[in-house]
Write a protein that holds these residues in place. Sequence first.
Motif, PDB file in Angstrom:
ATOM      1  N   LYS A 145     -10.111   2.212  -3.688  1.00 15.95           N
ATOM      2  CA  LYS A 145     -10.292   0.838  -3.233  1.00 15.95           C
ATOM      3  C   LYS A 145     -10.755   0.748  -1.789  1.00 15.95           C
ATOM      4  CE  LYS A 145      -6.838  -1.311  -6.255  1.00 15.95           C
ATOM      5  NZ  LYS A 145      -5.728  -2.268  -6.304  1.00 15.95           N
ATOM      6  N   LEU A 146     -10.463   1.769  -0.990  1.00 17.40           N
ATOM      7  CA  LEU A 146     -10.640   1.674   0.454  1.00 17.40           C
ATOM      8  C   LEU A 146     -11.259   2.960   0.979  1.00 17.40           C
ATOM      9  CD1 LEU A 146      -7.872   0.366   2.835  1.00 17.40           C
ATOM     10  CD2 LEU A 146      -8.983   2.548   3.280  1.00 17.40           C
ATOM     11  N   GLY A 147     -12.357   2.821   1.726  1.00 13.44           N
ATOM     12  CA  GLY A 147     -13.000   3.970   2.346  1.00 13.44           C
ATOM     13  C   GLY A 147     -12.818   3.940   3.847  1.00 13.44           C
ATOM     14  N   LEU A 148     -12.511   5.110   4.434  1.00 10.84           N
ATOM     15  CA  LEU A 148     -12.250   5.195   5.873  1.00 10.84           C
ATOM     16  C   LEU A 148     -13.176   6.208   6.517  1.00 10.84           C
ATOM     17  CD1 LEU A 148     -10.526   4.770   8.492  1.00 10.84           C
ATOM     18  CD2 LEU A 148      -9.076   6.634   7.649  1.00 10.84           C
ATOM     19  N   LEU A 149     -13.805   5.809   7.631  1.00 13.32           N
ATOM     20  CA  LEU A 149     -14.521   6.732   8.505  1.00 13.32           C
ATOM     21  C   LEU A 149     -13.702   6.861   9.785  1.00 13.32           C
ATOM     22  CD1 LEU A 149     -16.979   8.455   9.277  1.00 13.32           C
ATOM     23  CD2 LEU A 149     -18.048   6.371  10.173  1.00 13.32           C
ATOM     24  N   ILE A 196       0.822  -1.211   0.000  1.00  8.93           N
ATOM     25  CA  ILE A 196       0.000   0.000   0.000  1.00  8.93           C
ATOM     26  C   ILE A 196       0.857   1.262   0.000  1.00  8.93           C
ATOM     27  CG2 ILE A 196      -0.245   0.275   2.505  1.00  8.93           C
ATOM     28  CD1 ILE A 196      -3.234   0.856   2.027  1.00  8.93           C
ATOM     29  N   ALA A 197       2.073   1.182   0.522  1.00  8.72           N
ATOM     30  CA  ALA A 197       2.954   2.347   0.565  1.00  8.72           C
ATOM     31  C   ALA A 197       3.399   2.769  -0.825  1.00  8.72           C
ATOM     32  CB  ALA A 197       4.169   2.052   1.438  1.00  8.72           C
ATOM     33  N   ARG A 198       3.331   1.870  -1.798  1.00  6.45           N
ATOM     34  CA  ARG A 198       3.774   2.166  -3.157  1.00  6.45           C
ATOM     35  C   ARG A 198       2.638   2.651  -4.054  1.00  6.45           C
ATOM     36  NH1 ARG A 198       8.879   0.078  -4.148  1.00  6.45           N
ATOM     37  NH2 ARG A 198       9.694  -1.291  -2.511  1.00  6.45           N
ATOM     38  N   LEU A 199       1.412   2.623  -3.537  1.00  5.62           N
ATOM     39  CA  LEU A 199       0.259   3.028  -4.341  1.00  5.62           C
ATOM     40  C   LEU A 199       0.040   4.530  -4.240  1.00  5.62           C
ATOM     41  CD1 LEU A 199      -2.244   0.174  -3.386  1.00  5.62           C
ATOM     42  CD2 LEU A 199      -0.876   0.354  -5.480  1.00  5.62           C
ATOM     43  N   ARG A 200      -0.508   5.114  -5.293  1.00  8.37           N
ATOM     44  CA  ARG A 200      -0.888   6.520  -5.250  1.00  8.37           C
ATOM     45  C   ARG A 200      -2.075   6.703  -4.307  1.00  8.37           C
ATOM     46  NH1 ARG A 200      -2.247   8.819 -10.928  1.00  8.37           N
ATOM     47  NH2 ARG A 200      -3.739   7.089 -10.791  1.00  8.37           N
ATOM     48  N   THR A 201      -2.118   7.841  -3.649  1.00  7.69           N
ATOM     49  CA  THR A 201      -3.209   8.121  -2.720  1.00  7.69           C
ATOM     50  C   THR A 201      -4.559   7.998  -3.410  1.00  7.69           C
ATOM     51  OG1 THR A 201      -1.813   9.606  -1.420  1.00  7.69           O
ATOM     52  CG2 THR A 201      -4.187   9.874  -1.198  1.00  7.69           C
ATOM     53  N   ARG A 202      -4.653   8.491  -4.629  1.00  8.00           N
ATOM     54  CA  ARG A 202      -5.904   8.416  -5.386  1.00  8.00           C
ATOM     55  C   ARG A 202      -6.317   6.961  -5.620  1.00  8.00           C
ATOM     56  NH1 ARG A 202      -8.436  12.082  -8.720  1.00  8.00           N
ATOM     57  NH2 ARG A 202      -6.680  13.506  -8.442  1.00  8.00           N
ATOM     58  N   ASP A 203      -5.351   6.094  -5.900  1.00  8.29           N
ATOM     59  CA  ASP A 203      -5.667   4.691  -6.158  1.00  8.29           C
ATOM     60  C   ASP A 203      -6.114   3.972  -4.885  1.00  8.29           C
ATOM     61  OD1 ASP A 203      -5.080   4.977  -8.846  1.00  8.29           O
ATOM     62  OD2 ASP A 203      -2.976   4.392  -8.583  1.00  8.29           O
ATOM     63  N   VAL A 204      -5.485   4.325  -3.746  1.00  6.04           N
ATOM     64  CA  VAL A 204      -5.920   3.746  -2.474  1.00  6.04           C
ATOM     65  C   VAL A 204      -7.349   4.164  -2.163  1.00  6.04           C
ATOM     66  CG1 VAL A 204      -5.526   3.725   0.028  1.00  6.04           C
ATOM     67  CG2 VAL A 204      -3.580   3.611  -1.543  1.00  6.04           C
ATOM     68  N   THR A 251     -18.228   7.735   2.258  1.00 11.68           N
ATOM     69  CA  THR A 251     -17.280   6.666   1.936  1.00 11.68           C
ATOM     70  C   THR A 251     -17.841   5.765   0.845  1.00 11.68           C
ATOM     71  OG1 THR A 251     -18.086   5.156   3.667  1.00 11.68           O
ATOM     72  CG2 THR A 251     -16.365   6.700   4.287  1.00 11.68           C
ATOM     73  N   LEU A 252     -19.163   5.544   0.853  1.00 14.45           N
ATOM     74  CA  LEU A 252     -19.775   4.737  -0.200  1.00 14.45           C
ATOM     75  C   LEU A 252     -19.660   5.428  -1.553  1.00 14.45           C
ATOM     76  CD1 LEU A 252     -23.047   3.453   1.518  1.00 14.45           C
ATOM     77  CD2 LEU A 252     -20.950   2.186   1.073  1.00 14.45           C
ATOM     78  N   ALA A 253     -19.745   6.745  -1.563  1.00 17.56           N
ATOM     79  CA  ALA A 253     -19.642   7.485  -2.824  1.00 17.56           C
ATOM     80  C   ALA A 253     -18.266   7.316  -3.455  1.00 17.56           C
ATOM     81  CB  ALA A 253     -19.952   8.963  -2.600  1.00 17.56           C
ATOM     82  N   GLN A 254     -17.272   6.896  -2.689  1.00 19.77           N
ATOM     83  CA  GLN A 254     -15.961   6.623  -3.266  1.00 19.77           C
ATOM     84  C   GLN A 254     -16.010   5.439  -4.215  1.00 19.77           C
ATOM     85  OE1 GLN A 254     -13.686   7.589   0.879  1.00 19.77           O
ATOM     86  NE2 GLN A 254     -12.546   6.362  -0.576  1.00 19.77           N
ATOM     87  N   GLY A 255     -17.061   4.628  -4.114  1.00 15.14           N
ATOM     88  CA  GLY A 255     -17.191   3.486  -5.010  1.00 15.14           C
ATOM     89  C   GLY A 255     -16.377   2.286  -4.590  1.00 15.14           C
TER      90      GLY A 255
END
Length: 284
Positions: free
Chosen positions: A101-105, A90-98, A176-180
């Motif tokens: 894939k992953l939503g955080l509350l 995950i450290a090598r992924l772009r913030t946008r790509d993370v 977070t759901l709107a992130q898809g």
Amino acid sequence: MKSESGTGAESGTGTPVGPGAGGVARLAARGVTVGYGGRTVIDDLDVAIPPGVITTIIGPNGCGKSTLLRTLTRLLKPARGTVVLDGDDIARLRTRDVAKKLGLLPQAPVAPEGLTVADLVARGRHPHQSWLRQWSSDDADVVERALAMTGVADLADRPVDSLSGGQRQRVWISMTLAQGTDLLLLDEPTTYLDLAHAIDVLDLVDDLHEGGCTVVMVLHDLNLATRYSDNLIVMREGSILAQGHPRDVITAELLHEAFGLRAQVIDAPVGDSPIIVPLGRTHV
């Protein structure tokens, strides 16, 4: 000390999960050590999040629950070890790509003053925007569906700061759901809520799980954790004591070891989750 979270048969490029978890983990920590200000909070921890279920992390205050969740979402960088998301570091992924894939509350999120519900939920579409791809009718449809799924469509024009605690939590989950994404991490989503509103929010989480979401939560209320979880991770002092279905994990002995809590564990009158009955000195 490494956690004893079990092993499983490896499949594909993913990370194996514990016995009976039923699949390859999309999210996992491998030998992770994390700390603050020179103090180690989590030391050499391994854990894999089972796909398609609700996983809840429980443990006493200061044991590393939120630290683990924040590490899994890349908000904290481990001193050692790796967090793996869909087979990638995950450290090598772009913030946008993370974010796709992953939503955080996070705990107690705060919206800018005067921001409406619809505007806040629309912010969940930011990872999908770029100078080549501007706001579209598809984005508007996603936001509308997210509002409907969480039962807050009728609040779309209300300022977020005018809502009750339970309504606000639904709105943040809607964002977070709107992130898809179908992978949601919720840090104490019932904090500051009374029992009725807490049940309301957890029922929503259960609905999202039934709709195909993998959910990871941190909860303090042990009986809500056992009732609304398919998989429990029990932590103490930065390590994992046990992981599995609540009925297989929760015992009086484990509660005493993890929390120093004297309790009886009984069968629930409905469902197959155990009920924890704390024993205070005046009730023994």
